[in-house]
Design a protein around this motif. Sequence first.
Motif, PDB file in Angstrom:
ATOM      1  N   LEU A  23       1.123  -1.006   0.013  1.00 49.73           N
ATOM      2  CA  LEU A  23       0.259  -0.504  -0.159  1.00 49.73           C
ATOM      3  C   LEU A  23       0.517   1.454   0.380  1.00 49.73           C
ATOM      4  N   TYR A  24       0.426   2.090  -0.982  1.00 51.46           N
ATOM      5  CA  TYR A  24       0.748   3.759  -0.790  1.00 51.46           C
ATOM      6  C   TYR A  24      -0.418   4.566  -0.280  1.00 51.46           C
ATOM      7  N   VAL A  25       0.224   5.691  -0.297  1.00 48.45           N
ATOM      8  CA  VAL A  25      -0.996   6.805   0.053  1.00 48.45           C
ATOM      9  C   VAL A  25      -0.104   7.786  -0.211  1.00 48.45           C
ATOM     10  N   THR A  26      -1.449   9.216  -0.740  1.00 49.35           N
ATOM     11  CA  THR A  26      -1.225   9.758  -1.400  1.00 49.35           C
ATOM     12  C   THR A  26      -1.823  11.263  -0.976  1.00 49.35           C
ATOM     13  N   VAL A  27      -0.613  12.190  -0.441  1.00 49.58           N
ATOM     14  CA  VAL A  27      -1.302  14.104  -0.051  1.00 49.58           C
ATOM     15  C   VAL A  27      -0.922  15.010  -0.978  1.00 49.58           C
TER      16      VAL A  27
ATOM     17  N   PRO B 197      -8.788  18.636  -0.687  1.00 46.46           N
ATOM     18  CA  PRO B 197      -7.871  17.732  -0.655  1.00 46.46           C
ATOM     19  C   PRO B 197      -8.364  16.977  -0.675  1.00 46.46           C
ATOM     20  N   CYS B 198      -7.598  15.586  -1.031  1.00 49.67           N
ATOM     21  CA  CYS B 198      -7.396  14.445  -0.859  1.00 49.67           C
ATOM     22  C   CYS B 198      -6.686  13.362  -0.604  1.00 49.67           C
ATOM     23  N   SER B 199      -6.725  12.353   0.201  1.00 44.00           N
ATOM     24  CA  SER B 199      -5.649  11.357   0.323  1.00 44.00           C
ATOM     25  C   SER B 199      -6.158  10.158  -0.912  1.00 44.00           C
ATOM     26  N   GLU B 200      -5.076   9.730  -1.477  1.00 41.02           N
ATOM     27  CA  GLU B 200      -5.846   8.496  -2.495  1.00 41.02           C
ATOM     28  C   GLU B 200      -4.554   7.444  -1.342  1.00 41.02           C
ATOM     29  N   ILE B 201      -5.084   6.047  -1.299  1.00 36.74           N
ATOM     30  CA  ILE B 201      -4.385   4.886  -1.172  1.00 36.74           C
ATOM     31  C   ILE B 201      -4.921   3.804  -2.551  1.00 36.74           C
TER      32      ILE B 201
ATOM     33  N   GLU C 137       1.039   6.679 -12.063  1.00 33.21           N
ATOM     34  CA  GLU C 137       0.826   6.220 -14.128  1.00 33.21           C
ATOM     35  C   GLU C 137       0.859   5.765 -15.316  1.00 33.21           C
ATOM     36  N   ASP C 138      -0.495   5.201 -14.220  1.00 33.28           N
ATOM     37  CA  ASP C 138      -1.786   4.496 -15.138  1.00 33.28           C
ATOM     38  C   ASP C 138      -1.097   3.315 -15.330  1.00 33.28           C
ATOM     39  N   HIS C 139      -0.460   2.981 -14.732  1.00 32.21           N
ATOM     40  CA  HIS C 139       0.090   1.208 -14.296  1.00 32.21           C
ATOM     41  C   HIS C 139      -1.164   0.202 -13.954  1.00 32.21           C
ATOM     42  N   PRO C 140      -1.350  -0.733 -14.447  1.00 32.40           N
ATOM     43  CA  PRO C 140      -2.278  -1.401 -14.604  1.00 32.40           C
ATOM     44  C   PRO C 140      -2.634  -2.222 -13.355  1.00 32.40           C
ATOM     45  N   GLN C 141      -1.528  -2.190 -12.988  1.00 33.44           N
ATOM     46  CA  GLN C 141      -1.233  -3.576 -11.771  1.00 33.44           C
ATOM     47  C   GLN C 141      -1.235  -2.477 -10.711  1.00 33.44           C
ATOM     48  N   VAL C 142      -0.985  -1.501 -10.697  1.00 36.82           N
ATOM     49  CA  VAL C 142      -0.499  -0.305  -8.965  1.00 36.82           C
ATOM     50  C   VAL C 142      -1.992   0.623  -9.635  1.00 36.82           C
ATOM     51  N   ILE C 143      -3.208   0.680  -8.679  1.00 34.64           N
ATOM     52  CA  ILE C 143      -3.914   1.318  -8.881  1.00 34.64           C
ATOM     53  C   ILE C 143      -4.101   1.417  -7.822  1.00 34.64           C
ATOM     54  N   GLU C 144      -5.419   3.002  -8.129  1.00 37.75           N
ATOM     55  CA  GLU C 144      -5.825   3.503  -6.460  1.00 37.75           C
ATOM     56  C   GLU C 144      -7.280   3.223  -6.138  1.00 37.75           C
TER      57      GLU C 144
ATOM     58  N   ALA D 123      -8.525  -6.924  -5.292  1.00 37.49           N
ATOM     59  CA  ALA D 123      -6.989  -6.518  -4.495  1.00 37.49           C
ATOM     60  C   ALA D 123      -7.218  -8.253  -3.881  1.00 37.49           C
ATOM     61  N   ILE D 124      -8.498  -7.723  -3.291  1.00 39.44           N
ATOM     62  CA  ILE D 124      -9.041  -9.459  -1.882  1.00 39.44           C
ATOM     63  C   ILE D 124      -8.929 -10.602  -2.098  1.00 39.44           C
ATOM     64  N   GLN D 125      -9.215 -10.345  -4.091  1.00 43.26           N
ATOM     65  CA  GLN D 125      -9.664 -11.616  -4.162  1.00 43.26           C
ATOM     66  C   GLN D 125      -8.130 -11.841  -5.139  1.00 43.26           C
ATOM     67  N   ASN D 126      -7.233 -10.714  -5.200  1.00 44.53           N
ATOM     68  CA  ASN D 126      -5.817 -11.200  -5.289  1.00 44.53           C
ATOM     69  C   ASN D 126      -5.670 -11.661  -7.554  1.00 44.53           C
TER      70      ASN D 126
END
Length: 870
Positions: free
Chosen positions: A126-130, A178-182, A203-210, A247-250
């Motif tokens: 997980l990553y978060v943005t501010v 303002p928002c914080s994305e996960i 960066e619109d990576h298909p496997q790294v998603i909000e 994400a949960i069902q991998n």
Amino acid sequence: MMLSAKDIRAKYLEYFEAKGHKIVPSAPLVIKNDPTLMFINAGMNPFKDIFLGNSEIKNPRIADTQKCLRVSGKHNDLDEVGYDTYHHTLFEMLGNWSFGDYFKEEAIEWAWDLLTNVFALSKDRLYVTVFEGDQKDGTAFDQEAYDFWKKWIPEDRIINGNKKDNFWEMGEVGPCGPCSEIHIDLRSDKERKEVDGKGLVNEDHPQVIEIWNLVFMQFNRKANGSLVDLPNKHVDTGMGFERLVRAIQNKTSNYDTDVFIPILNKIEEISGFKYGKEEKIDIAMRVIADHCRAIAFTIADGQLPSNNGAGYVIRRILRRAVRYGYTYLNLNEAFIYQLVEVLDQEMGAFFPELKQQRTLVEKVIKEEETTFLRTLSKGIQLLDEALAKAKEKTLDGKEAFVLYDTFGFPIDLTQLIAQEKGFEVDMEGFQKYLKIQKDTARNATAISTEDWIEILPAQETEFVGYDSLTSESKILSYRKTIQKKKEIYQIVLDKTPFYAEGGGQVGDKGMLVSDEEELPIFDTKKENNLWIHFTNKAPKNPQATFKAVVHDSKRQATACNHTATHLLHLALREVLGSHVEQKGSLVNADYLRFDFSHFSKVTEDELEQIEAKVNEMILQSLPLQEDRTATLLEAKARGAMALFGEKYGDTVRTIQFGDSIELCGGIHVKNSADIMLFKIKLETSVAAGVRRIEAISQTTAIAFLNKEKSLLDELRQSLKNPKDLLKAVVSQQTELSALRKEVEGLKKEKAQQLEQSINASVIEKDGYKFLAEVVDLDPASIKSMAFSLERKNAPFCGLFASKQGNKPSLTIVISKDLAAEKDWNAGTMVRTLGKHIQGGGGGQAHFATAGGKNPNGIEDALKAFIEIVE
């Protein structure tokens, strides 16, 4: 055991219910009373009035899963759908809301707890943005959110985000903050070791998603671009349900989850193709699996496909799905409607509107599919003809645009078919004509709006129109808009008797009168919970007290028609059956229009019964029984009819006349006798499974019947007052029919005689025959004679000119073999010769006609024709 999509949805709502949130149902997809939005495109839309301070806060904590549609305007994901694995037209947005209650700390803590502890997502993925702040807006770095995140996640996994990614705005104006994305990194361990996921966020990576966005609503964006503080600070979170399940069902794709697999399985069964074998097949299946959800739920929520507005958007989505099935899956018959059964099985328990409206949804979709498949077939024929005429293997951009604009033929399908046949499409030309069309439409509907000028502190408008047609009112605020180059002023009052357009009833007209001026009100609407009064004049003294006066005769006529729709609804259910449900209405002072679910044409006998039942209820003098404080459950328990696609509050208003009881906010008469008379004028089809009745009442109906009686009296007099009018009319029709047959026989005999006469004038030349003659016949007889002469003299070429009624015409017929051999084209010939008679025409290579204005040019046309063939 892996959690199912249904389990995940339930666990989310249970978690926030335990945190003191009220769980509310999804609002209907189609937005009403908000000109800035067509569809709900985010979970916060139903609560916009609360954010703006236009509605009171009844529940400070709410959670839900909201159906959303992103297919138009700023938030438009349509082009990505099917080509990637995580964008959708319709999606569920899981949300938890705080209205002036908790703020950033709790929102961040609970989001982390739910994802990592309840759903057991790996923390190191997980990553978060501010929000980093924006100099132009004067907004600072969101230090507060950053500090709260540090409690739960290492600082090197907290990323600064710019205004585009980390400042959420619903539209050009309105609540924002303002928002914080996960974000989650779903790549393999090997890929994660090779490339750090931090650099792939946003960066619109298909496997790294909000997967979740925590929005901290603090501001309201004004029309001039400035930000002002909202009355209260709110939390608005939105988590994409489909992405969370993935994400949960991998899974590596949203379409590999049990949200979509049952739909894809059904598409495989229908088409015979297998998912996962070929990319273009997979894209087509993903498009169809996604789009069928958007189409079905929007129709279930009351929006039928149509040629404008929200209905046109739905029609476009449906046609996009049909086109992918037609092009890539060889599906040449309606098929999308068959997917509704699967949707009902998978989602009907949680979204009951789909289960309850399933029959209607299936019928509407099937009819739309069938109609568009006919359009595709016709479009392909027209495209083939256009390609046959194309020069240098390029289809002209204007031809492509006509196919798109006039016949609804998709441009990308035009490109695909052209490419398969070795042609290119002049896309630059197509885009030029498309831009002209869009600019014209934009200019026709262009609206510029200034910010509200506040006169008194903001408060809710008190509506007194149920009890009075006048009120003493003060202006709260007003603003100027420019629509179609006209200045219009919108006024909000502290108290008003004007009914704002809603529930099918038009807004009231009337006057605002002060000691200094009169402001004519030409319409009243409700926007974002504000009563908006429209006038063409700016108030000279906005601080004055005004007397608000509703146009009483229009109000009364409108009330009669509105009550008549309720009585009509009941009569329809009694005559046609309990399956009848209202699907739309229009109520104004002149007439009423009522759309309802029914799967066949209403017969004349049924219409007579329906009309009689309504008039019987009018004669019964049924008094209005009104309840303005009932809960929705209480109202339904009493049998009140609720409309699909409507969002009801905690309390509702019920309107009852005898056995008719409905939820309604409109204006009604005090007694059914006030309606006087009800008359059905028209019954038609609106869409598959939806019929429409147009009717009139009160003095309009009486005037209509008086006019009909006058017409009957005139007819009697013209027929010399027969005892049996119907018998006399039938006798006249029989006599007229016999005379017509006699005339047709004489025409045919004349044509045969003329044909025998001019057949002797046929000239033979170089192995073919030709003729150029003036004939005194009507167009149908000329055509028949021309083809008869062609059959007798083939190979043959003939021009037949006529000036019946001083209207010159030219008809050319050419044997098909001769047209091919000589490279002659009757259509081209007739356009050239038509200039002699100051006209034009066209047709096919072997037959064409032209009409004109100058009969004196016929001789020149005959000479020119002879020169061509000789």
